[in-house]
Design a protein around this motif. Structure first.
Motif, short mmCIF file in Angstrom:
data_model
loop_
_atom_site.label_atom_id
_atom_site.label_comp_id
_atom_site.label_asym_id
_atom_site.label_seq_id
_atom_site.Cartn_x
_atom_site.Cartn_y
_atom_site.Cartn_z
N THR A 1 4.08 9.56 -12.92
CA THR A 1 3.56 9.67 -11.55
C THR A 1 4.27 8.65 -10.67
O THR A 1 4.53 7.53 -11.12
N TYR B 1 2.88 7.40 -8.11
CA TYR B 1 1.85 6.56 -7.47
C TYR B 1 2.06 5.09 -7.86
O TYR B 1 2.51 4.79 -8.97
N PRO B 2 1.67 4.19 -6.99
CA PRO B 2 1.67 2.77 -7.37
C PRO B 2 0.77 2.53 -8.59
O PRO B 2 -0.20 3.26 -8.81
N PHE C 1 -3.08 2.90 -8.92
CA PHE C 1 -3.70 4.22 -8.75
C PHE C 1 -3.13 5.27 -9.70
O PHE C 1 -3.33 6.47 -9.52
N ALA C 2 -2.43 4.82 -10.71
CA ALA C 2 -1.74 5.74 -11.63
C ALA C 2 -2.53 6.02 -12.89
O ALA C 2 -2.07 6.77 -13.77
N SER D 1 -4.36 14.87 -9.20
CA SER D 1 -3.80 13.98 -8.18
C SER D 1 -4.91 13.03 -7.76
O SER D 1 -6.05 13.18 -8.19
N GLN D 2 -4.57 12.04 -6.95
CA GLN D 2 -5.64 11.38 -6.21
C GLN D 2 -6.12 12.35 -5.14
O GLN D 2 -5.37 13.22 -4.67
N HIS E 1 -6.62 14.01 -1.88
CA HIS E 1 -5.66 13.90 -0.78
C HIS E 1 -5.64 15.16 0.08
O HIS E 1 -6.12 16.21 -0.32
N TYR F 1 -5.27 9.88 1.77
CA TYR F 1 -6.09 9.67 0.58
C TYR F 1 -7.41 9.05 1.01
O TYR F 1 -7.48 7.84 1.22
N MET G 1 -4.52 3.86 0.18
CA MET G 1 -3.16 4.32 -0.03
C MET G 1 -2.88 5.42 0.98
O MET G 1 -3.78 6.20 1.34
N LEU H 1 0.59 8.12 2.17
CA LEU H 1 1.99 8.49 2.03
C LEU H 1 2.60 8.59 3.42
O LEU H 1 2.27 9.51 4.19
N TRP I 1 4.63 5.67 -0.65
CA TRP I 1 3.23 5.27 -0.66
C TRP I 1 3.10 3.80 -0.28
O TRP I 1 3.79 2.94 -0.86
#
Lengths: 152, 152
Positions: free
Chosen positions: B15, B17-18, B21-22, B56-57, B59, B127, B132, B134, B140
């Motif tokens: 992913t 994502y940072p 949040f992964a 996903s988160q 979003h 999000y 977070m 994008l 991100w």
């Protein structure tokens, strides 16, 4: 609510094909899921093929990527490489301009449901098996460009 | 051959994502079906969510329509309207800029497979549940625009 209530989307067995090529579609029921969602980026159709029905005339697009996934029942994918059975969960990809005419036919005895995704109509479409061509902006004509008779 | 041989497409559980949040994505295995077909018009992913994994988160995109259909197993769609169980054959639509954050979570005890279709990455993504955002073209960041720590 994002989840689709399928019964709220009208199903149509109409086809814009000229009458002489419209035969195998009476048993093809299409629901325009993407249009119902007001999608702009691509089209999504939920399609039910009754036994004997087919998804389209065999064709390939110059400028439209297409994707299909089978949800239930079975369908036979017909393309230049032959005939391939597709069962639930099977996917097929038809990249634009690949020159490989394709269609799905339900040769089983149960309905087949599938989801088809494609770019919105643009560019020409080729039909290798029949004397028909989609001229972008001008609709379906014979390959020499002459028009079909007006439909009732 | 247009039919996809799924095992020929690499599955990744990575992913972008940072790191903070992964977490819920180690059990999300994505195959980039559209990329393998060299699609240009839209992306298609085949996703397997192991029990506990999520898509996903939560979003929503400003400029990307998204579509999902469940192929096997079950997933819970979480959005502003609540929690909705999705079973094989169920579809969901996420029109761009609808402001309704969404994700799918596998709360069952079997893997869930699904197909996700979306426009290629463009525009910002919101999000609602986490700090977070994008920023299109910048990746991100936190909602105030500051960058996350570099990932290893």
């Amino acid at each position: 609510m994002p989840k689709i209530a399928l019964e709220t989307i009208p199903a149509s067995n109409g086809t814009p094909y000229p009458a002489e090529f419209a035969g195998p579609f009476a048993g093809r029921w299409t629901r325009r899921v993407g249009s119902a969602a007001k999608f702009e980026d691509f089209g999504v159709s939920h399609v039910t093929l009754e036994p004997g029905a087919q998804s389209s005339q065999r064709h390939w697009h110059e400028q439209e990527d297409e994707f299909v996934v089978v949800l239930s029942g079975t369908a036979t994918l017909v393309d230049d490489t032959g005939r391939t059975l597709m069962v639930p969960g099977d996917m097929a990809v038809f990249p634009k301009n690949d020159g490989n005419g394709h269609m799905l036919v339900n040769e089983g005895d149960q309905p087949c449901t599938l989801v088809a995704v494609g770019a919105h109509g643009r560019g020409d479409c080729h039909y290798p098996d029949i004397d028909m061509h989609l001229f972008h902006g001008k609709g379906w004509r014979r390959k020499d460009g002459t028009e079909f008779p007006e439909q009732e």
